[in-house]
Scaffold this motif. Structure first.
Motif, PDB file in Angstrom:
ATOM      1  N   TRP A 106       0.837  -1.203   0.000  1.00 52.21           N
ATOM      2  CA  TRP A 106       0.000   0.000   0.000  1.00 52.21           C
ATOM      3  C   TRP A 106       0.873   1.254   0.000  1.00 52.21           C
ATOM      4  O   TRP A 106       0.656   2.178  -0.788  1.00 52.21           O
ATOM      5  N   ARG A 107       1.900   1.295   0.842  1.00 49.79           N
ATOM      6  CA  ARG A 107       2.757   2.476   0.922  1.00 49.79           C
ATOM      7  C   ARG A 107       3.528   2.688  -0.376  1.00 49.79           C
ATOM      8  O   ARG A 107       3.705   3.825  -0.838  1.00 49.79           O
ATOM      9  N   PHE A 108       3.986   1.605  -0.985  1.00 50.05           N
ATOM     10  CA  PHE A 108       4.681   1.719  -2.271  1.00 50.05           C
ATOM     11  C   PHE A 108       3.776   2.373  -3.309  1.00 50.05           C
ATOM     12  O   PHE A 108       4.184   3.277  -4.039  1.00 50.05           O
ATOM     13  N   ASN A 109       2.524   1.937  -3.362  1.00 44.91           N
ATOM     14  CA  ASN A 109       1.600   2.488  -4.348  1.00 44.91           C
ATOM     15  C   ASN A 109       1.162   3.906  -4.005  1.00 44.91           C
ATOM     16  O   ASN A 109       0.817   4.682  -4.901  1.00 44.91           O
ATOM     17  N   VAL A 110       1.196   4.255  -2.712  1.00 45.52           N
ATOM     18  CA  VAL A 110       0.974   5.650  -2.317  1.00 45.52           C
ATOM     19  C   VAL A 110       2.079   6.523  -2.895  1.00 45.52           C
ATOM     20  O   VAL A 110       1.825   7.558  -3.519  1.00 45.52           O
TER      21      VAL A 110
ATOM     22  N   ASN B  50      -0.280   5.782  -7.277  1.00 46.39           N
ATOM     23  CA  ASN B  50      -1.231   4.875  -7.924  1.00 46.39           C
ATOM     24  C   ASN B  50      -2.580   4.827  -7.217  1.00 46.39           C
ATOM     25  O   ASN B  50      -3.548   4.327  -7.787  1.00 46.39           O
ATOM     26  N   LEU B  51      -2.651   5.321  -5.997  1.00 45.61           N
ATOM     27  CA  LEU B  51      -3.859   5.160  -5.188  1.00 45.61           C
ATOM     28  C   LEU B  51      -4.657   6.447  -5.026  1.00 45.61           C
ATOM     29  O   LEU B  51      -5.592   6.501  -4.233  1.00 45.61           O
ATOM     30  N   ASN B  52      -4.293   7.499  -5.730  1.00 43.43           N
ATOM     31  CA  ASN B  52      -4.994   8.767  -5.508  1.00 43.43           C
ATOM     32  C   ASN B  52      -6.430   8.713  -6.015  1.00 43.43           C
ATOM     33  O   ASN B  52      -6.705   8.040  -6.993  1.00 43.43           O
ATOM     34  N   PRO B  53      -7.353   9.438  -5.343  1.00 46.06           N
ATOM     35  CA  PRO B  53      -7.128  10.065  -4.040  1.00 46.06           C
ATOM     36  C   PRO B  53      -7.459   9.087  -2.917  1.00 46.06           C
ATOM     37  O   PRO B  53      -8.241   8.171  -3.105  1.00 46.06           O
ATOM     38  N   TRP B  54      -6.882   9.294  -1.754  1.00 40.92           N
ATOM     39  CA  TRP B  54      -7.244   8.498  -0.585  1.00 40.92           C
ATOM     40  C   TRP B  54      -7.375   9.433   0.615  1.00 40.92           C
ATOM     41  O   TRP B  54      -6.712  10.460   0.690  1.00 40.92           O
ATOM     42  N   LYS B  55      -8.252   9.088   1.556  1.00 35.33           N
ATOM     43  CA  LYS B  55      -8.576   9.972   2.674  1.00 35.33           C
ATOM     44  C   LYS B  55      -7.902   9.573   3.975  1.00 35.33           C
ATOM     45  O   LYS B  55      -7.535  10.427   4.771  1.00 35.33           O
ATOM     46  N   LYS B  56      -7.779   8.262   4.203  1.00 34.58           N
ATOM     47  CA  LYS B  56      -7.166   7.784   5.434  1.00 34.58           C
ATOM     48  C   LYS B  56      -6.317   6.565   5.125  1.00 34.58           C
ATOM     49  O   LYS B  56      -6.541   5.880   4.130  1.00 34.58           O
ATOM     50  N   ILE B  57      -5.377   6.281   6.008  1.00 32.43           N
ATOM     51  CA  ILE B  57      -4.597   5.063   5.842  1.00 32.43           C
ATOM     52  C   ILE B  57      -5.498   3.863   6.125  1.00 32.43           C
ATOM     53  O   ILE B  57      -6.492   3.990   6.841  1.00 32.43           O
TER      54      ILE B  57
ATOM     55  N   SER C  53      11.028  20.447  -4.265  1.00 36.11           N
ATOM     56  CA  SER C  53      10.950  19.369  -3.271  1.00 36.11           C
ATOM     57  C   SER C  53       9.605  19.424  -2.559  1.00 36.11           C
ATOM     58  O   SER C  53       9.196  20.486  -2.085  1.00 36.11           O
ATOM     59  N   GLY C  54       8.930  18.267  -2.483  1.00 33.43           N
ATOM     60  CA  GLY C  54       7.632  18.211  -1.810  1.00 33.43           C
ATOM     61  C   GLY C  54       7.285  16.799  -1.412  1.00 33.43           C
ATOM     62  O   GLY C  54       7.805  15.843  -1.979  1.00 33.43           O
ATOM     63  N   ASP C  55       6.383  16.676  -0.445  1.00 26.95           N
ATOM     64  CA  ASP C  55       5.967  15.354   0.021  1.00 26.95           C
ATOM     65  C   ASP C  55       4.708  14.866  -0.676  1.00 26.95           C
ATOM     66  O   ASP C  55       4.328  13.703  -0.528  1.00 26.95           O
ATOM     67  N   GLN C  56       4.041  15.741  -1.447  1.00 28.98           N
ATOM     68  CA  GLN C  56       2.827  15.377  -2.171  1.00 28.98           C
ATOM     69  C   GLN C  56       3.082  15.469  -3.673  1.00 28.98           C
ATOM     70  O   GLN C  56       3.807  16.354  -4.129  1.00 28.98           O
ATOM     71  N   TRP C  57       2.445  14.578  -4.425  1.00 35.05           N
ATOM     72  CA  TRP C  57       2.563  14.684  -5.880  1.00 35.05           C
ATOM     73  C   TRP C  57       1.962  15.992  -6.373  1.00 35.05           C
ATOM     74  O   TRP C  57       2.386  16.538  -7.389  1.00 35.05           O
TER      75      TRP C  57
END
Length: 266
Positions: free
Chosen positions: A57-61, A65-72, A239-243
């Motif tokens: 799951w984290r790899f695909n985050v 590949n998993l956008n959008p998602w609201k919670k883990i 540099s950013g933590d979000q796509w």
């Protein structure tokens, strides 16, 4: 004599049977011993399966590949906690920042002060882990008011690899722009937090104004980058933590994605 032969044979048979009966290599082990081992193995397999699924799951985050998602995922709460508080997260931050530094050093700056590196703030320069520690590491629904209260405290610590990269880019001669989704109303607390965390000498701090409300992060940040380009600035790195920090128009020459499995911003 016949009786003695029969008696002797009976004794030999009894001894042989007794030896065979207690030979653990011949007879199966008692069920009471096997059961706990089987249960323990099943638990280990279940833990391994959960970890494997959360890893995937984290790899695909990170691959977007998993956008959008609201919670883990519910069963990944402990996994995310161990990751963001452990060595793996720090190593991945270090690798991203080190690679950004290698690239930055390979760039021949024009020297006119127009070569720009853009940084996001949350989970890029500043860590909100103290806040998310109290909110399930992303397993709870986001609460804007509570997060705003945290921002006003100006207590977020720096992400050390990002701080080192930031200072190196200043020394190399890059113009640094901080482009964040935080509100213009949070300018004072954000500035105070950045300075307290060791960040200084940025060229500009861009926050959402009232007319930026309702825009997606990709649209908002693309527009701000476009404005910079219209000024004649050259966006070399980002540099950013979000796509959503990195995608869209007026993109940088190279972008560097930092890990973040706690939340997603589109």
């Amino acid at each position: 004599m016949a009786f003695l032969r029969a008696f002797s044979l009976f004794c030999l048979f009894s001894v042989a049977f007794a030896h065979e009966a207690f030979d653990s290599h011949i007879l199966p082990r008692p069920l009471i011993i096997e059961l706990p081992e089987d249960v323990e193995n099943q638990v280990k397999e279940l833990d391994g399966e959960v970890r494997l699924r959360c890893d995937s799951w984290r790899f695909n985050v990170e691959a977007n590949n998993l956008n959008p998602w609201k919670k883990i995922p519910e069963n990944c709460s402990e996994y995310v906690k161990q990751y963001v508080t452990g060595r793996a997260y720090q190593l991945e931050l270090e690798i991203a920042s080190n690679e950004a530094e290698v690239f930055a050093k390979s760039v021949k700056l024009v020297g006119d002060g127009k070569d720009v590196w853009i940084f996001d703030i949350d989970e890029t320069l500043l860590s909100n882990l103290p806040y998310y520690t109290e909110h399930g590491y992303g397993s709870e629904s986001f609460k804007p008011d509570e997060f705003d209260n945290w921002v006003e405290k100006a207590m977020a610590p720096p992400l050390q690899p990002s701080l080192e990269l930031y200072k190196e880019l200043l020394d190399l001669g890059f113009k640094l722009v901080l482009l964040t989704g935080r509100s213009e109303k949070q300018r004072e607390s954000t500035t105070r937090n950045l300075i307290n965390a060791g960040f200084y000498d940025w060229d500009r701090l861009v926050l959402r104004r009232d007319d930026d409300r309702g825009k997606s992060a990709i649209l908002y940040k693309s527009e701000k980058r476009s404005e910079m380009e219209n000024e004649g600035l050259r966006i070399i790195g980002n540099s950013g933590d979000q796509w959503s920090d990195l995608l869209g128009t007026s993109a940088s020459v190279r972008s560097f994605k930092l890990p973040n499995p706690m939340y997603y911003i589109s």
